[in-house]
Design an enzyme around this catalytic site. Structure first.
Site, PDB file in Angstrom:
ATOM      1  N   THR A  46       0.850  -1.135  -0.305  1.00  0.00           N
ATOM      2  CA  THR A  46       0.204  -0.295  -0.679  1.00  0.00           C
ATOM      3  C   THR A  46       0.958   1.481  -0.175  1.00  0.00           C
ATOM      4  OG1 THR A  46      -1.522  -1.320   1.605  1.00  0.00           O
ATOM      5  CG2 THR A  46      -2.052   1.192   0.914  1.00  0.00           C
ATOM      6  N   TYR A 134       4.681 -12.867   3.908  1.00  0.00           N
ATOM      7  CA  TYR A 134       3.088 -11.914   3.801  1.00  0.00           C
ATOM      8  C   TYR A 134       2.704 -12.593   2.446  1.00  0.00           C
ATOM      9  CZ  TYR A 134       0.460  -8.651   1.393  1.00  0.00           C
ATOM     10  OH  TYR A 134      -0.783  -7.171   1.108  1.00  0.00           O
ATOM     11  N   LYS A 162       1.248 -12.771   7.838  1.00  0.00           N
ATOM     12  CA  LYS A 162      -0.059 -11.829   7.249  1.00  0.00           C
ATOM     13  C   LYS A 162      -1.096 -12.312   6.001  1.00  0.00           C
ATOM     14  CE  LYS A 162      -1.579  -7.747   4.975  1.00  0.00           C
ATOM     15  NZ  LYS A 162      -1.128  -6.525   3.978  1.00  0.00           N
ATOM     16  N   ILE A 204      -4.014  -6.364   9.948  1.00  0.00           N
ATOM     17  CA  ILE A 204      -2.668  -5.865   8.930  1.00  0.00           C
ATOM     18  C   ILE A 204      -3.429  -5.409   8.106  1.00  0.00           C
ATOM     19  CG2 ILE A 204      -0.694  -5.694   8.032  1.00  0.00           C
ATOM     20  CD1 ILE A 204       0.330  -7.437   9.595  1.00  0.00           C
TER      21      ILE A 204
END
Length: 291
Positions: A46, A134, A162, A204
């Site tokens: 992001t 992730y 995540k 998250i």
């Protein structure tokens, strides 16, 4: 490292020249922290890490550490295309005093499971910091599969993952397979309530940059065992999360920040701003969710 609370993968504010605007970043950090976010993650998806130079990434790491250190848990996003570069970012973040690291699947090369396991083992061996993996196969093109997690069970500083696969059955399977060995943090935003029901204690979420209080409210209720309140809060937030997940995610998070009075600027090209019609429709959903 105990993952508990909402962690914000920070957007990267840009000025009109597409340069990082550190003054606006201060405002963004203050905004998310005053609204209950417990951790900051610079250098994430992001945050447009794919569009930043090495020097910009390191400048972000240093700035966030200097400005927010001691006020939040700091986790550096260290993903890169080559293992040696991930190691370099990891060791630099460790030297700076970060609390942890986030390591995703290297982009574009689509490594095999054997190659990914070797990659993560190399990174983990190069640092003493706790690492959160992730898993986002839609973006990375490769999944962090069970063979990889099995191979990392004995790697003590790999503490969690995540999970952003949007496959709820995978969350349940990981819980049954690994118990408490890996902390599973919600990365599939529209399934957050399900994650918390299955024992996840952290979120998250990229949307925490623009709607931090709303993310925190859902998780706090769930952690208190009040799933009636958590569901009510999630029902209000869910339309926004669904709209964001439908596409143009980064632009929408940035648009949300602007609607909150934080002028983070547009995404760096090749991403373009939302069209006017799209922005008007998004703003309506956003205001309903955060009002």
């Amino acid at each position: 490292m105990q993952l508990r609370g909402v962690y914000a993968p920070l957007v990267t504010p840009f000025d009109e020249r597409e340069e990082i605007d550190f003054e606006v970043l201060k405002r963004l950090i203050d905004f998310v922290l005053v609204n209950g976010v417990v951790g900051l993650i610079p250098g994430g998806t992001t945050g447009e890490v794919y569009a930043l130079s090495d020097a910009e990434r390191l400048a972000l790491f240093r700035f966030v550490k200097d400005y927010a250190g001691g006020r939040a848990t700091l986790i550096a996003g260290i993903n890169a295309g080559a293992t040696r570069d991930v190691v370099r970012f990891a060791q630099t973040a460790e030297t700076m005093g970060y609390d942890g690291l986030m390591a995703a699947v290297p982009p574009y090369s689509r490594p095999s499971q054997r190659e990914l396991l070797a990659h993560f083992k190399t990174v983990a061996a190069a640092t003493a910091l706790p690492i959160v993996l992730y898993n986002f196969p839609w973006r990375a093109g490769s999944e962090i599969g069970y063979d990889i997690l099995d191979g990392l069970v004995e790697q003590a500083n790999v503490v969690g993952i995540k999970e952003a696969s949007s496959d709820l059955s995978r969350l349940i399977a990981m819980r049954l397979r690994y118990g408490d060995r890996f902390q599973i943090s919600c990365g599939s935003d529209d399934q957050a309530l399900d994650y918390f029901l299955w024992g996840s204690t952290s979120w998250i979420g990229g949307g925490a940059s623009c709607a931090p209080r709303q993310h925190v409210a859902v998780l706090d209720a769930a952690l208190a065992g009040d799933f009636t309140a958590a569901r009510a809060r999630m029902e209000k937030l869910l339309p926004l999360l669904q709209v964001m997940e439908a596409g143009h995610y980064t632009q929408k998070v940035k648009a949300g920040c602007v609607l909150q009075g934080i002028p983070v600027g547009p995404a760096r090209r090749p991403l373009l701003p939302l069209t006017e019609a799209y922005h008007v429709a998004f703003a309506e959903v956003f205001k309903a969710a955060v009002g």
